[in-house]
Scaffold this active site. Structure first.
Site, PDB file in Angstrom:
ATOM      1  CE  LYS A   8     -28.238   8.706   0.409  1.00  0.00           C
ATOM      2  NZ  LYS A   8     -26.871   8.902   0.930  1.00  0.00           N
ATOM      3  NE  ARG A  13     -25.107   8.456  -5.323  1.00  0.00           N
ATOM      4  CZ  ARG A  13     -25.543   7.492  -4.519  1.00  0.00           C
ATOM      5  NH1 ARG A  13     -26.696   6.918  -4.734  1.00  0.00           N
ATOM      6  NH2 ARG A  13     -24.831   7.118  -3.477  1.00  0.00           N
ATOM      7  NE  ARG A  44     -22.517   2.190   4.791  1.00  0.00           N
ATOM      8  CZ  ARG A  44     -22.957   3.210   4.036  1.00  0.00           C
ATOM      9  NH1 ARG A  44     -24.190   3.639   4.155  1.00  0.00           N
ATOM     10  NH2 ARG A  44     -22.142   3.784   3.173  1.00  0.00           N
ATOM     11  NE  ARG A  94     -22.103   0.408   0.516  1.00  0.00           N
ATOM     12  CZ  ARG A  94     -22.849   1.482   0.240  1.00  0.00           C
ATOM     13  NH1 ARG A  94     -23.951   1.729   0.924  1.00  0.00           N
ATOM     14  NH2 ARG A  94     -22.507   2.313  -0.711  1.00  0.00           N
ATOM     15  NE  ARG A 135     -19.387   5.421  -1.575  1.00  0.00           N
ATOM     16  CZ  ARG A 135     -19.276   4.795  -0.394  1.00  0.00           C
ATOM     17  NH1 ARG A 135     -18.102   4.354   0.018  1.00  0.00           N
ATOM     18  NH2 ARG A 135     -20.328   4.610   0.350  1.00  0.00           N
TER      19      ARG A 135
HETATM   20  P1  AMP Z   1     -25.428   3.900  -2.290  1.00  0.00           P
HETATM   21  O1  AMP Z   1     -25.788   2.588  -1.705  1.00  0.00           O
HETATM   22  O2  AMP Z   1     -26.617   4.789  -2.481  1.00  0.00           O
HETATM   23  O3  AMP Z   1     -24.319   4.591  -1.554  1.00  0.00           O
HETATM   24  O4  AMP Z   1     -24.877   3.596  -3.773  1.00  0.00           O
HETATM   25  C1  AMP Z   1     -23.702   2.842  -3.961  1.00  0.00           C
HETATM   26  C2  AMP Z   1     -23.100   3.152  -5.324  1.00  0.00           C
HETATM   27  O5  AMP Z   1     -24.041   2.812  -6.366  1.00  0.00           O
HETATM   28  C3  AMP Z   1     -22.778   4.610  -5.562  1.00  0.00           C
HETATM   29  O6  AMP Z   1     -21.520   4.996  -5.024  1.00  0.00           O
HETATM   30  C4  AMP Z   1     -22.810   4.689  -7.085  1.00  0.00           C
HETATM   31  O7  AMP Z   1     -21.627   4.142  -7.637  1.00  0.00           O
HETATM   32  C5  AMP Z   1     -23.949   3.749  -7.436  1.00  0.00           C
HETATM   33  N1  AMP Z   1     -25.244   4.480  -7.533  1.00  0.00           N
HETATM   34  C6  AMP Z   1     -26.294   4.384  -6.697  1.00  0.00           C
HETATM   35  N2  AMP Z   1     -27.284   5.213  -7.067  1.00  0.00           N
HETATM   36  C7  AMP Z   1     -26.847   5.857  -8.174  1.00  0.00           C
HETATM   37  C8  AMP Z   1     -27.399   6.871  -9.018  1.00  0.00           C
HETATM   38  N3  AMP Z   1     -28.595   7.413  -8.790  1.00  0.00           N
HETATM   39  N4  AMP Z   1     -26.649   7.271 -10.092  1.00  0.00           N
HETATM   40  C9  AMP Z   1     -25.437   6.759 -10.329  1.00  0.00           C
HETATM   41  N5  AMP Z   1     -24.845   5.839  -9.560  1.00  0.00           N
HETATM   42  C10 AMP Z   1     -25.539   5.380  -8.486  1.00  0.00           C
END
Ligand code: AMP
Length: 225
Positions: A23, A92, A131, A166, A178
Site C-alpha cells: 500500500k 481500517r 521489509r 519495524r 495484525r
Molecule cells: P501501518 O503502517 O499502516 O501498517 O500501521 C501500523 C500500525 O499503526 C497498525 O498496526 C495499527 O496499530 C496502527 N494504525 C495505523 N492506522 C490505523 C488506523 N486507521 N486505525 C487504527 N490503528 C491504526
C-alpha cells in the site's frame, strides 16, 4: 485548456489491503506522479513514536502488540485531509469508513477510488519479514531486502540514514495479530466500497510478476486519461 482541466481534477483515494501488500509503495508512487499528498496513519504514528511525543507514547502501547489505535486518536489525523488525498492505512474498520464519509460529506467531497491490493498469504508474511524502513522520520522510505534492496546494504538510498526492521514486523505475535485484525475488521471494507462502486482490486504478486510499481503505473495512466 483541457490539460489544465485535467490537472485540476483531484481525486480522493484510499489504499486498502493487508499488511505487506505494498500500500505504501503504491500510494507513494501515485503521490509522486500526481502531486496529491499521501497520508499514512502508520507513518505518522511511527514518526511520533521515534520523537517520543505524547501521541507516540500512547499509540505505541497498541501498535507494539499489533492492535489498532483507538479512533479518538486516529480519526482526527485525517480530518484536515483536503481534496486530492491518498489515504494509506485509513480507514481500517467500517466505523472509521463511516466517520470518513461524514468528514468528507461536510466538505462536499467523497471517496473517488479505493485500490484494494491482494497478495497470497505466504508471500505477505515473507514480505513483512524482509521489509526494512528508513530510520529518518522525515524520509520514511521502504525497502525489501529480497525484492527491492537498497544500493548499499542497510543504508537508505534516498537520505543515507540507516535502515531497520519495524518493531511490529519482527514480532511473530504482532504479525499474527495484525493479520487477524485485517481479516476481522478491515476486510469487510472491500464489500463496503464495492457497494459504493469505487473499488478497484489489483493482485500484487511476484508469481504473476505484477508488483506495486506496476499497479501505480496503471492507476496513474487511468487517472490521467
Ligand atoms: P501501518 O503502517 O499502516 O501498517 O500501521 C501500523 C500500525 O499503526 C497498525 O498496526 C495499527 O496499530 C496502527 N494504525 C495505523 N492506522 C490505523 C488506523 N486507521 N486505525 C487504527 N490503528 C491504526
Amino acid at each position: 485548456f483541457f490539460e489544465k482541466r485535467k490537472d485540476e481534477r483531484k481525486m480522493n483515494i484510499i489504499m486498502l489491503g493487508a499488511q505487506g501488500t505494498g500500500k505504501g509503495t503504491v500510494a507513494g508512487l501515485i503521490s509522486e506522479n500526481t502531486g496529491w499528498p499521501q497520508i499514512s496513519t502508520g507513518d505518522i504514528f511511527r514518526k511520533n513514536i521515534s520523537e517520543k511525543t505524547e501521541l507516540g507514547v500512547e499509540a505505541e502501547k497498541y501498535i507494539s502488540k499489533g492492535n489498532l489505535v483507538p479512533d479518538e486518536i486516529t480519526v482526527p489525523m485525517v480530518e484536515d485531509a483536503k481534496n486530492g488525498v491518498i489515504l494509506d492505512g485509513f480507514p481500517r474498520t467500517i466505523e472509521q469508513a463511516e466517520k470518513l464519509d461524514k468528514i468528507l460529506e461536510k466538505k462536499g467531497e467523497k471517496i473517488d477510488l479505493v485500490i484494494n491490493l491482494v497478495t497470497p498469504k505466504e508471500e505477505i508474511i515473507d514480505r513483512m519479514l524482509t521489509r526494512r524502513v528508513c530510520t529518518n522520520p522525515e524520509c520514511k522510505a521502504t525497502y525489501n531486502i529480497k525484492l527491492h534492496p537498497p544500493v548499499k546494504e542497510g543504508i537508505c538510498d534516498k537520505c543515507g540514514a540507516p535502515l531497520k526492521q519495524r518493531d511490529d514486523d519482527s514480532d511473530p505475535e504482532a504479525i499474527k495479530r495484525r493479520l487477524e485484525i485485517y481479516e476481522e475488521k478491515t476486510s469487510p471494507l472491500v464489500e463496503y466500497y464495492k457497494n459504493k462502486g469505487v473499488l478497484r482490486t489489483e493482485t500484487v504478486s511476484i508469481s504473476i510478476n505484477h508488483m506495486g510499481k506496476d499497479v501505480a503505473e496503471e492507476v496513474v495512466r487511468d487517472i490521467k486519461k
